[in-house]
Design an enzyme around this catalytic site. Structure first.
Site, PDB file in Angstrom:
ATOM      1  N   SER A 133     -23.336   9.741 -15.651  1.00 48.88           N
ATOM      2  CA  SER A 133     -21.885   9.665 -15.458  1.00 48.88           C
ATOM      3  C   SER A 133     -21.621   9.389 -13.988  1.00 48.88           C
ATOM      4  CB  SER A 133     -21.235  10.992 -15.846  1.00 48.88           C
ATOM      5  OG  SER A 133     -19.878  11.024 -15.442  1.00 48.88           O
ATOM      6  N   TYR A 146     -19.693  20.085 -14.787  1.00 48.17           N
ATOM      7  CA  TYR A 146     -20.135  18.817 -15.369  1.00 48.17           C
ATOM      8  C   TYR A 146     -20.798  17.948 -14.301  1.00 48.17           C
ATOM      9  CZ  TYR A 146     -19.760  14.368 -17.921  1.00 48.17           C
ATOM     10  OH  TYR A 146     -20.031  13.173 -18.537  1.00 48.17           O
TER      11      TYR A 146
HETATM   12  C1  8X3 Z   1     -17.246  10.866 -17.808  1.00 49.71           C
HETATM   13  C2  8X3 Z   1     -16.616  10.455 -16.546  1.00 49.71           C
HETATM   14  O1  8X3 Z   1     -14.880  10.957 -14.770  1.00 49.71           O
HETATM   15  O2  8X3 Z   1     -14.786  12.307 -16.788  1.00 49.71           O
HETATM   16  O3  8X3 Z   1     -18.608  11.105 -17.690  1.00 49.71           O
HETATM   17  O4  8X3 Z   1     -16.533  12.667 -15.190  1.00 49.71           O
HETATM   18  S1  8X3 Z   1     -15.680  11.668 -15.810  1.00 49.71           S
END
Ligand code: 8X3
Length: 247
Positions: A133, A146
């Site tokens: 990502s 994340y």
């Molecule tokens: C998804 C992109 O910008 O939501 O992996 O992290 S973001």
């Protein structure tokens, strides 16, 4: 007769994984569609002439069964299973959510990779494509759990490329930005459809799953000596994770 090339796609029940399974099947692969939700992957496998294997990538038993189904020679492994949970600032973030994200985005990817590498080497022309990502490159407010997990995905990818430098396996990370899929933001916000829709509000053309599947398929189908190390893909409207043009 040339042997059919086998590809494994994790997280194939929806979004980027499902689209990738379709694209790879279109490119001539027999695709092993792996995901937790059996009904979805069975329907997909029936449609594309592939094989469905119910698999939670965090379960060692499930991953062993997946490797067994893939067989002794594997050409492509797409580690796509992953996702985000929550958007709380660090002050309020839940450790359980962070563990869950690390478990699926990093440890699950590790387990599937460990299980797949011998067969990828045995094929003499293997490729691993890890779906990272832009969060694996650029932090943003509320994203730390994340962001940390996707930095982990990136670290595994780059380390593995060093460790397998003398093996016939190419190793790539695809790092998407904003992709409007049916579930990514819905899962992130615990099923809150309004909050999920707001992520894409006013963005004329976010990426769609097919855009990423197309890139993955291109990476996978390069000649065996061509390793695409990293591909960062964002919609034109997104200059950075938090800098998005909205009409
Ligand atoms: C998804 C992109 O910008 O939501 O992996 O992290 S973001």
């Amino acid at each position: 007769m040339t042997q059919e090339r086998i590809a494994v796609v994790t997280g194939a029940s929806s979004g980027i994984g499902e689209a990738t399974a379709r694209h790879l099947a279109g490119a001539g692969f027999h695709v092993i569609c792996a995901a937790r939700r059996r009904e979805r992957i069975e329907a997909l496998a029936a449609e594309i002439g592939g094989t469905a294997i119910a698999c939670d990538v965090t379960s060692p038993d499930d991953v062993a069964a997946l490797a067994e189904a893939a067989g002794p020679r594997l050409h492509a492994l797409v580690n796509n299973a992953g996702g985000a949970i929550g958007l709380e600032p660090i002050a309020d973030a839940g450790p359980a959510q962070w563990r869950e994200m690390y478990d699926v985005n990093v440890v699950g990817l590790l387990q599937v990779t460990q299980a797949g590498v011998p067969a990828l080497i045995a094929s003499e022309d293997g490729v691993i494509c890890n779906v990272g990502s832009i969060a694996g490159r650029t932090p943003y407010e509320g994203g730390a759990g994340y962001v940390a997990a996707k930095h982990g995905t990136r670290a595994v990818t780059e380390t593995l490329r060093l460790e397998l430098w003398d093996q016939p396996v190419r190793i790539c990370e695809i790092a998407p930005g904003m992709v409007a899929t049916e579930e990514f933001s819905l899962v992130r916000f615990g099923g809150d459809a309004e909050r999920a829709a707001a992520v894409y509000a006013g963005v004329a053309e976010p990426l769609v799953a097919d855009d990423i599947a197309d890139a993955i398929t291109w990476v996978v189908t390069r000649p065996r000596h061509v390793n695409i190390d990293t591909m960062v893909i964002k919609p034109r409207a997104q200059a950075a994770p938090h800098k998005v043009h909205r009409a």
